[in-house]
Design an enzyme around this catalytic site. Structure first.
Site, PDB file in Angstrom:
ATOM      1  N   CYS A 291       0.827  -1.216   0.000  1.00 32.42           N
ATOM      2  CA  CYS A 291       0.000   0.000   0.000  1.00 32.42           C
ATOM      3  C   CYS A 291       0.855   1.257   0.000  1.00 32.42           C
ATOM      4  CB  CYS A 291      -0.955   0.009   1.193  1.00 32.42           C
ATOM      5  SG  CYS A 291      -0.116   0.082   2.782  1.00 32.42           S
TER       6      CYS A 291
ATOM      7  N   CYS B  43      -2.671  -2.996   8.516  1.00 34.99           N
ATOM      8  CA  CYS B  43      -2.335  -1.648   8.995  1.00 34.99           C
ATOM      9  C   CYS B  43      -1.897  -1.707  10.458  1.00 34.99           C
ATOM     10  CB  CYS B  43      -3.539  -0.714   8.846  1.00 34.99           C
ATOM     11  SG  CYS B  43      -4.407  -0.895   7.271  1.00 34.99           S
TER      12      CYS B  43
HETATM   13 FE1  FES Z   1      -1.618   0.451   4.162  1.00 35.13          FE
HETATM   14 FE2  FES Z   1      -3.511   0.797   5.908  1.00 35.13          FE
HETATM   15  S1  FES Z   1      -3.779   0.548   3.791  1.00 35.13           S
HETATM   16  S2  FES Z   1      -1.400   0.710   6.263  1.00 35.13           S
END
Ligand code: FES
Length: 144
Positions: A35, A104
């Site tokens: 991400c 996360c």
């Molecule tokens: Fe990457 Fe939350 S989407 S840390």
């Protein structure tokens, strides 16, 4: 049911412990390659106690809520106890995260562990490398 618990929303909107600790005793920075989010944790340690913890998170709301909650959970704790903090405990304290947001909270656990490892390294304190398994060859971590 709402996607995010009231506690997550509260910590996202009013995150605790945002910022930098100058002359921190330990700093840990991790990123999630998928991400692209980055989390940095700063610790102030006096004797064996974490007297202050702050974070900078460039990431999603769940990462911000996780770092806020995780820093709250380790403040005032002995180092050895903070090392035991799991992302699962952070998720429970947040009253849950959606399944696709669990990673996360992993950032928070890893950033804290890395900051504690940094503290040990800087102070020449011996430790069991097994305590930091995710640090071996994972390639997530940035050095500061
Ligand atoms: Fe990457 Fe939350 S989407 S840390």
């Amino acid at each position: 049911m709402a996607l995010y618990s009231d506690i997550v929303m509260d910590h996202f909107r009013n995150p605790r412990n945002v910022g930098v600790i100058e002359n921190a005793d330990g700093v840990g920075e991790v990123g999630n390659a998928k991400c692209g989010d980055i989390m940095k944790i700063y610790l102030k340690i006096d004797g064996d106690t974490i007297t202050d913890a702050k974070f900078e998170t460039f990431g999603c709301g769940s990462a911000i809520a996780s770092s806020s909650m995780a820093t709250e959970m380790i403040k005032g704790q002995p180092v050895a106890q903070a090392l035991q903090l799991t992302n699962k405990a952070v998720v429970e304290a947040l009253d849950g995260l959606p399944a696709h947001k669990i990673h996360c909270s992993v950032l928070a656990e890893e950033a804290i562990k890395l900051a504690l490892k940094d503290y040990y390294d800087r102070h020449g304190i011996a430790y069991d490398k097994q305590q930091f398994p995710s640090c071996e060859n994972c390639g997530h971590c940035h050095t500061h």
